[in-house]
Design a protein around this motif. Sequence first.
Motif, PDB file in Angstrom:
ATOM      1  N   VAL A 147     -13.387  13.128 -30.962  1.00  0.00           N
ATOM      2  CA  VAL A 147     -14.619  12.475 -30.512  1.00  0.00           C
ATOM      3  C   VAL A 147     -14.320  11.409 -29.466  1.00  0.00           C
ATOM      4  N   GLU A 148     -13.262  10.613 -29.679  1.00  0.00           N
ATOM      5  CA  GLU A 148     -12.927   9.555 -28.725  1.00  0.00           C
ATOM      6  C   GLU A 148     -12.543  10.128 -27.365  1.00  0.00           C
ATOM      7  N   ARG A 149     -11.916  11.290 -27.342  1.00  0.00           N
ATOM      8  CA  ARG A 149     -11.539  11.906 -26.072  1.00  0.00           C
ATOM      9  C   ARG A 149     -12.782  12.250 -25.249  1.00  0.00           C
ATOM     10  N   VAL A 150     -13.848  12.696 -25.914  1.00  0.00           N
ATOM     11  CA  VAL A 150     -15.095  12.977 -25.210  1.00  0.00           C
ATOM     12  C   VAL A 150     -15.712  11.672 -24.702  1.00  0.00           C
ATOM     13  N   GLU A 151     -15.676  10.636 -25.532  1.00  0.00           N
ATOM     14  CA  GLU A 151     -16.235   9.347 -25.114  1.00  0.00           C
ATOM     15  C   GLU A 151     -15.585   8.837 -23.836  1.00  0.00           C
ATOM     16  N   ARG A 152     -14.288   9.114 -23.673  1.00  0.00           N
ATOM     17  CA  ARG A 152     -13.557   8.550 -22.533  1.00  0.00           C
ATOM     18  C   ARG A 152     -13.959   9.165 -21.189  1.00  0.00           C
ATOM     19  N   ILE A 153     -14.654  10.299 -21.194  1.00  0.00           N
ATOM     20  CA  ILE A 153     -15.056  10.899 -19.913  1.00  0.00           C
ATOM     21  C   ILE A 153     -16.425  10.391 -19.450  1.00  0.00           C
ATOM     22  N   LEU A 154     -17.077   9.542 -20.258  1.00  0.00           N
ATOM     23  CA  LEU A 154     -18.455   9.155 -19.969  1.00  0.00           C
ATOM     24  C   LEU A 154     -18.619   7.929 -19.075  1.00  0.00           C
ATOM     25  N   PRO A 155     -17.778   6.893 -19.185  1.00  0.00           N
ATOM     26  CA  PRO A 155     -18.004   5.697 -18.359  1.00  0.00           C
ATOM     27  C   PRO A 155     -18.040   6.009 -16.871  1.00  0.00           C
ATOM     28  N   GLY A 156     -18.999   5.389 -16.196  1.00  0.00           N
ATOM     29  CA  GLY A 156     -19.130   5.551 -14.756  1.00  0.00           C
ATOM     30  C   GLY A 156     -19.810   6.826 -14.320  1.00  0.00           C
ATOM     31  N   LYS A 157     -20.246   7.646 -15.257  1.00  0.00           N
ATOM     32  CA  LYS A 157     -20.882   8.925 -14.954  1.00  0.00           C
ATOM     33  C   LYS A 157     -22.291   8.972 -15.552  1.00  0.00           C
ATOM     34  N   THR A 158     -23.128   9.837 -14.973  1.00  0.00           N
ATOM     35  CA  THR A 158     -24.408  10.161 -15.597  1.00  0.00           C
ATOM     36  C   THR A 158     -24.256  11.550 -16.209  1.00  0.00           C
ATOM     37  N   LEU A 206     -24.625   2.949 -21.129  1.00  0.00           N
ATOM     38  CA  LEU A 206     -23.414   2.720 -21.892  1.00  0.00           C
ATOM     39  C   LEU A 206     -22.857   1.337 -21.603  1.00  0.00           C
ATOM     40  N   GLU A 207     -22.227   0.730 -22.606  1.00  0.00           N
ATOM     41  CA  GLU A 207     -21.664  -0.602 -22.431  1.00  0.00           C
ATOM     42  C   GLU A 207     -20.577  -0.624 -21.368  1.00  0.00           C
ATOM     43  N   ASP A 208     -19.820   0.461 -21.259  1.00  0.00           N
ATOM     44  CA  ASP A 208     -18.722   0.526 -20.293  1.00  0.00           C
ATOM     45  C   ASP A 208     -19.170   1.050 -18.932  1.00  0.00           C
ATOM     46  N   GLY A 209     -20.461   1.150 -18.704  1.00  0.00           N
ATOM     47  CA  GLY A 209     -20.981   1.691 -17.449  1.00  0.00           C
ATOM     48  C   GLY A 209     -21.234   3.173 -17.579  1.00  0.00           C
ATOM     49  N   GLY A 210     -22.206   3.656 -16.839  1.00  0.00           N
ATOM     50  CA  GLY A 210     -22.601   5.051 -16.944  1.00  0.00           C
ATOM     51  C   GLY A 210     -23.825   5.202 -17.828  1.00  0.00           C
ATOM     52  N   TYR A 211     -24.364   6.426 -17.838  1.00  0.00           N
ATOM     53  CA  TYR A 211     -25.591   6.713 -18.572  1.00  0.00           C
ATOM     54  C   TYR A 211     -25.467   8.071 -19.252  1.00  0.00           C
ATOM     55  N   VAL A 212     -26.114   8.179 -20.397  1.00  0.00           N
ATOM     56  CA  VAL A 212     -26.230   9.464 -21.087  1.00  0.00           C
ATOM     57  C   VAL A 212     -27.702   9.819 -21.145  1.00  0.00           C
ATOM     58  N   ALA A 213     -28.032  11.026 -20.726  1.00  0.00           N
ATOM     59  CA  ALA A 213     -29.422  11.480 -20.755  1.00  0.00           C
ATOM     60  C   ALA A 213     -29.770  11.945 -22.159  1.00  0.00           C
ATOM     61  N   ASP A 214     -30.710  11.254 -22.771  1.00  0.00           N
ATOM     62  CA  ASP A 214     -31.238  11.671 -24.067  1.00  0.00           C
ATOM     63  C   ASP A 214     -32.335  12.691 -23.782  1.00  0.00           C
ATOM     64  N   THR A 215     -32.127  13.933 -24.239  1.00  0.00           N
ATOM     65  CA  THR A 215     -33.048  15.030 -23.904  1.00  0.00           C
ATOM     66  C   THR A 215     -33.634  15.635 -25.173  1.00  0.00           C
ATOM     67  N   PRO A 216     -34.417  14.884 -25.941  1.00  0.00           N
ATOM     68  CA  PRO A 216     -34.967  15.411 -27.189  1.00  0.00           C
ATOM     69  C   PRO A 216     -35.903  16.581 -26.930  1.00  0.00           C
ATOM     70  N   GLY A 217     -35.804  17.609 -27.764  1.00  0.00           N
ATOM     71  CA  GLY A 217     -36.677  18.769 -27.623  1.00  0.00           C
ATOM     72  C   GLY A 217     -36.119  19.828 -26.705  1.00  0.00           C
ATOM     73  N   PHE A 218     -34.992  19.550 -26.031  1.00  0.00           N
ATOM     74  CA  PHE A 218     -34.376  20.539 -25.143  1.00  0.00           C
ATOM     75  C   PHE A 218     -33.016  20.907 -25.718  1.00  0.00           C
ATOM     76  N   SER A 219     -32.900  22.111 -26.256  1.00  0.00           N
ATOM     77  CA  SER A 219     -31.615  22.526 -26.809  1.00  0.00           C
ATOM     78  C   SER A 219     -30.687  23.041 -25.725  1.00  0.00           C
TER      79      SER A 219
END
Length: 296
Positions: A147-158, A206-219
């Motif tokens: 799980v942490e390895r996936v987290e590390r690709i998120l900062p600075g990205k959308t 995200l606290e470290d920069g970057g954004y995650v799109a929350d897409t409820p209802g879209f699988s």
Amino acid sequence: MKMMVQGLILQGIGGFYSVETADRIYECRARGIFRKNGITPLAGDYVTISAEPDGTGAVEEIQPRRNFLLRPPVANLDQLVIVVSACDPSPNLLNTDREIAAAVDKGIEPVLVFSKTDLMPVEPLEKIYSAAGFRSFSVSCETGEGVERVERILPGKTTAFTGNSGVGKSTLLNSMFHDLNLQTGEISRKLGRGRHTTRKVQLLKLEDGGYVADTPGFSSITLEKSDRISKENLPFCFPEFAPYLNQCRFSSCSHTCEKGCAVLQATRDGKISKTRHESYVAMYQEMDGIREWDKK
């Protein structure tokens, strides 16, 4: 006094847009010219707003988009994380390859996450997609492995996450994002909306920069008719085909059945995964059945 300010749309609900600027979040309406021109502002759009001191404003201009999806509606993605379960449900590689091709066609980097690795090994899947040139990660939300390895690709990205029902996408998101800045949710509640609006996208900071799109209802992502990949572009959506595309005997080669096709030969030689080529053929044949006027 009004100010012209640059910002990022975090969420749109009922004609209101939450726009993050350098110093605060504004609740904005969009100018009527957008509706007149058939343009809908999307989460992820970089915009210019006319801002009022009371925290309200109007979206005046949308900056050119690098890419966008309409289902779910989000713009300017850097990454699409495609969650595929090792089992229960079994991997559907055709659907996975569709999502990868759609991302590549849009200029979005696809990233594979294989979930439920505590139940079944995923080395064969990792081999297929690493050979095709894609990043992949194996995770078990049950044990926390990967799980942490996936987290590390998120900062600075959308980043947006996609995955069919039951693959563990929501479990993965819940494992990673305990401390998200949910400012957009607070604004939704102020507007009296949010909880029951299940198909509206919002960007979570995200606290470290970057954004995650929350897409409820879209699988999974869905391409509208006008967004479908063309037959001409489809081979380029399979990056592992690239070394062979100019080596075919016929310039009009479809890479599905022709004699002298370098892509077919590379598949027979094991240089291209058989399942990946099967997905390509299935997608190509589907396109053969779509009339040009059905794409409009």
